[in-house]
Design an enzyme around this catalytic site. Structure first.
Site, mmCIF file in Angstrom:
data_model
loop_
_atom_site.group_PDB
_atom_site.id
_atom_site.type_symbol
_atom_site.label_atom_id
_atom_site.label_comp_id
_atom_site.label_asym_id
_atom_site.label_seq_id
_atom_site.Cartn_x
_atom_site.Cartn_y
_atom_site.Cartn_z
ATOM 1 C CG HIS A 1 -20.305 45.731 -27.568
ATOM 2 N ND1 HIS A 1 -19.540 44.597 -27.732
ATOM 3 C CD2 HIS A 1 -21.296 45.630 -28.484
ATOM 4 C CE1 HIS A 1 -20.042 43.851 -28.702
ATOM 5 N NE2 HIS A 1 -21.119 44.468 -29.179
ATOM 6 C CG HIS B 1 -32.634 44.814 -32.288
ATOM 7 N ND1 HIS B 1 -33.043 45.322 -31.079
ATOM 8 C CD2 HIS B 1 -31.278 44.951 -32.290
ATOM 9 C CE1 HIS B 1 -31.996 45.757 -30.394
ATOM 10 N NE2 HIS B 1 -30.923 45.539 -31.107
ATOM 11 C CB THR C 1 -21.919 42.468 -25.019
ATOM 12 O OG1 THR C 1 -21.654 42.273 -26.406
ATOM 13 C CG2 THR C 1 -20.813 43.289 -24.405
ATOM 14 C CB ALA D 1 -37.303 55.415 -25.790
ATOM 15 C CG ASP E 1 -26.159 38.868 -30.622
ATOM 16 O OD1 ASP E 1 -25.921 39.742 -31.468
ATOM 17 O OD2 ASP E 1 -26.645 39.135 -29.507
ATOM 18 C CD1 TRP F 1 -26.962 39.431 -23.428
ATOM 19 C CD2 TRP F 1 -28.749 38.387 -24.257
ATOM 20 N NE1 TRP F 1 -27.340 38.459 -22.535
ATOM 21 C CE2 TRP F 1 -28.440 37.809 -23.021
ATOM 22 C CE3 TRP F 1 -29.849 37.895 -24.970
ATOM 23 C CZ2 TRP F 1 -29.176 36.752 -22.469
ATOM 24 C CZ3 TRP F 1 -30.590 36.848 -24.427
ATOM 25 C CH2 TRP F 1 -30.254 36.293 -23.186
ATOM 26 C CG ASN F 2 -27.249 45.424 -23.598
ATOM 27 O OD1 ASN F 2 -26.819 45.232 -22.475
ATOM 28 N ND2 ASN F 2 -26.466 45.561 -24.654
ATOM 29 C CG ASP G 1 -16.472 43.529 -26.334
ATOM 30 O OD1 ASP G 1 -16.761 42.388 -26.735
ATOM 31 O OD2 ASP G 1 -17.233 44.508 -26.424
ATOM 32 C CD GLU H 1 -32.119 47.281 -21.560
ATOM 33 O OE1 GLU H 1 -32.883 47.761 -22.414
ATOM 34 O OE2 GLU H 1 -30.897 47.571 -21.504
ATOM 35 C CD GLN I 1 -34.859 49.343 -25.100
ATOM 36 O OE1 GLN I 1 -34.881 49.910 -26.192
ATOM 37 N NE2 GLN I 1 -34.321 48.163 -24.908
HETATM 38 N N1 UDP Z 1 -31.764 51.792 -25.935
HETATM 39 C C1 UDP Z 1 -32.283 52.905 -25.322
HETATM 40 N N2 UDP Z 1 -33.199 53.644 -26.015
HETATM 41 C C2 UDP Z 1 -33.614 53.328 -27.252
HETATM 42 C C3 UDP Z 1 -33.092 52.170 -27.871
HETATM 43 C C4 UDP Z 1 -32.167 51.408 -27.167
HETATM 44 O O1 UDP Z 1 -31.939 53.235 -24.188
HETATM 45 O O2 UDP Z 1 -34.426 54.070 -27.799
HETATM 46 C C5 UDP Z 1 -30.749 51.001 -25.195
HETATM 47 C C6 UDP Z 1 -31.337 49.711 -24.696
HETATM 48 O O3 UDP Z 1 -31.916 49.909 -23.427
HETATM 49 C C7 UDP Z 1 -30.147 48.785 -24.693
HETATM 50 C C8 UDP Z 1 -29.219 49.354 -25.755
HETATM 51 O O4 UDP Z 1 -29.698 50.656 -26.051
HETATM 52 O O5 UDP Z 1 -29.511 48.812 -23.429
HETATM 53 C C9 UDP Z 1 -29.215 48.563 -27.045
HETATM 54 O O6 UDP Z 1 -28.496 47.393 -26.865
HETATM 55 P P1 UDP Z 1 -28.921 46.037 -27.531
HETATM 56 O O7 UDP Z 1 -27.917 45.019 -27.116
HETATM 57 O O8 UDP Z 1 -30.320 45.712 -27.221
HETATM 58 O O9 UDP Z 1 -28.876 46.305 -29.084
HETATM 59 P P2 UDP Z 1 -27.778 46.958 -30.092
HETATM 60 O O10 UDP Z 1 -27.978 48.418 -30.011
HETATM 61 O O11 UDP Z 1 -26.426 46.523 -29.624
HETATM 62 O O12 UDP Z 1 -28.162 46.401 -31.408
#
Ligand code: UDP
Length: 502
Positions: free
Chosen positions: A53, A395, A170, A378, A419, A398-399, A148, A403, A380
């Site tokens: 978020h 998993h 989000t 990482a 979601d 959504w981000n 949000d 990506e 990512q």
């Molecule tokens: N992310 C990252 N490195 C990691 C794991 C996740 O930078 O090792 C970032 C990823 O790029 C994304 C966010 O963390 O932007 C995770 O958001 P997402 O909505 O995918 O999942 P949530 O963490 O909310 O379950």
């Protein structure tokens, strides 16, 4: 670090003391600012304090700053501390004189990997920030609040202040729509869910007939209908109709049919995603920041540099997912038996039970030293953009999904909660960008799906992932759908009547 995290430059918008910090205003501050309001519209942005978020709403913030708006960004003390510690977000944002963080103290700071824990954080947010927010909206010339969309209490806080509230969700449009339809599913008797047949088809979510099964509904739908989180998420989502408009981190070319369904109830929608790609497309600044609340281990990029193109499976379950030791071992066997090289994010809080590390068979560790690389967190976006990455075991947060889409990387989906169950169904049967492995964690299935995505059906997946990646990039380029929608959003905010403080 001072809580009022403004740079030394003087802000160009009137500084209500509450906009600066929670500290009581000094006598000087109370008498300081009799100037007329600045003509630059000032927007409050308020995310739920969680990685996905905060990340996407900071990206939204940067985009609005490029449009010349002034922003105050609400952030929990814990997230602010982490951002400051692990990223350059602080200096990056503070180079813009129209931006400030507003730090919130006193919130619940525990994990949020279950519906119960999410309700605790939502209650805590509502209790701590409702009076604060209301005072701000009453006392300052704010053009609008972008909250949000899971923070329904912001609508109550804004009631009668004359300040429009935009909801930003989000999540994907398809997951939003599934949440929106929950009351209808209860009326039709599809929920509560009795029995064990998770493959039962659901016809009550318009636009998803024919492929939506019970197991693809957001995970909270598997609970009792009186479950607090289920009730809450359903009613908050319906309350979107009371907001001024809905902003979504998606794009029309990806979710057009479902967006049409949502527009019947929420006609004013701005689809401006994928936000991370949109920001890259618009940004003229050389300075960037990752918005990560965890410390990135960038050594994995050096390791990827040594690997052949498309040879590596990237494995990450985001910032909230937790797994059991049994599941960890099953994944580990699956990765090793797939024969693929893999980069795996094992967050320090990923494992539910911190048992004995010796339970990991030594042959798994040996193979990992040869063909794998494990990090705690990482970079990512850079990982997914790396030429060595040929698949993503995700998993489907959504981000992460967006990506992956932007980089054209096919997915094996293992949704954890909320979601993600709906996203993974779309990834598999609607967008054909990967395979959905939900509700199993079995080494033989893991091996089969990795091989299908990266070898057996790779040509097929490459076609669809490249097509969607192209559409994603086009929509955030000049005259693309998301690009035009963001211009419209900024113009609409600029033409809002800012009423004088009461
Ligand atoms: N992310 C990252 N490195 C990691 C794991 C996740 O930078 O090792 C970032 C990823 O790029 C994304 C966010 O963390 O932007 C995770 O958001 P997402 O909505 O995918 O999942 P949530 O963490 O909310 O379950």
């Amino acid at each position: 670090m001072d809580e009022d995290t403004k740079s030394t430059k003087k802000p160009q918008f009137p500084a209500h003391p509450l906009l600066c910090s929670l500290k009581p205003p000094s006598v000087g501050a109370l008498f300081m600012d009799p100037k007329p309001p600045s003509p630059t519209p000032h927007v409050l942005i308020f995310p739920c304090p969680a990685q996905g978020h905060v990340n996407s709403m900071l990206k939204l913030t940067e985009l609005l700053l490029t449009g010349g708006l002034h922003i105050t960004f609400f952030i929990s003390a814990k997230d602010h501390h982490r951002l400051t510690r692990y990223t350059t977000a602080h200096s990056h944002f503070n180079t813009n004189p129209g931006f400030r963080f507003h730090v919130i103290h006193g919130l619940y700071e525990g994990p949020m990997d279950t519906g119960e824990k999410l309700t605790i954080i939502l209650d805590s947010l509502s209790k701590v920030t409702t009076p604060l927010l209301r005072n701000m909206l009453l006392d300052s010339p704010v053009a609008c609040l972008i909250a949000d969309g899971i923070l329904g209490f912001t609508l109550d806080a804004a009631e009668g202040t004359g300040v429009p509230v935009f909801f930003f969700r989000t999540i994907s449009a398809c997951a939003f729509w599934a949440y929106f339809c929950i009351p209808d599913l209860i009326t039709s008797g599809d929920l509560p869910f009795h029995g064990t047949d998770l493959d039962k088809q659901i016809v009550g979510v318009k636009g998803m007939e024919g492929f939506l099964r019970l197991r693809d509904l957001p995970s909270f739908c598997r609970s009792d209908v009186n479950d607090e989180m289920l009730q809450r998420i359903a009613s908050i989502t319906r309350r979107t109709q009371d907001s001024h408009a809905l902003i979504l981190n998606t794009f029309d070319e990806l979710e057009g049919p479902i967006l049409s369904e949502i527009r019947k109830y929420c006609p004013n929608i701005y689809t401006i995603g994928p936000l991370h790609a949109h920001l890259k497309s618009r940004s003229t600044s050389k300075s960037t920041s990752s918005n990560n609340l965890f410390e990135e281990d960038k050594t994995c990029i050096g390791w990827l540099d040594q690997q052949a193109p498309k040879s590596v499976l990237y494995v990450s379950f985001g910032s909230i997912t937790t797994i059991t030791r049994e599941q960890l071992i099953e994944f580990w066997h699956g990765l090793v038996n797939s024969g693929k090289r893999f980069l795996w994010v094992i967050r320090e809080d990923l494992l539910l039970d911190h048992g004995d590390d010796n339970k990991v068979p030594s042959e798994l560790k040996d193979v990992t030293r040869e063909r794998g690389y494990i990090v705690g967190w990482a970079p990512q976006e850079d990982v997914l953009a790396h030429p060595a990455v040929g698949g993503f075991l995700t998993h489907n947060g959504w981000n992460s999904t967006l990506e992956s889409i932007v980089e054209g990387v096919p997915m094996v989906s293992w949704p954890f909660f909320a979601d993600q169950q709906t996203n993974s169904r779309y990834v598999d049967v609607v967008w054909k960008l990967g395979l959905d492995m939900k509700d199993t964690c079995d080494r033989t299935i893991i091996v089969r799906m990795i091989k299908e995505v990266m070898d057996v059906k790779n040509e097929e997946f490459t076609k669809s992932t490249h097509r969607m990646a192209k559409l994603a990039k086009e929509c955030v380029s000049k005259d693309g759908s998301s690009y035009s929608n963001l211009d419209r959003l900024i113009e609409d905010i600029k033409t809002m009547n800012v009423r004088s403080p009461l």
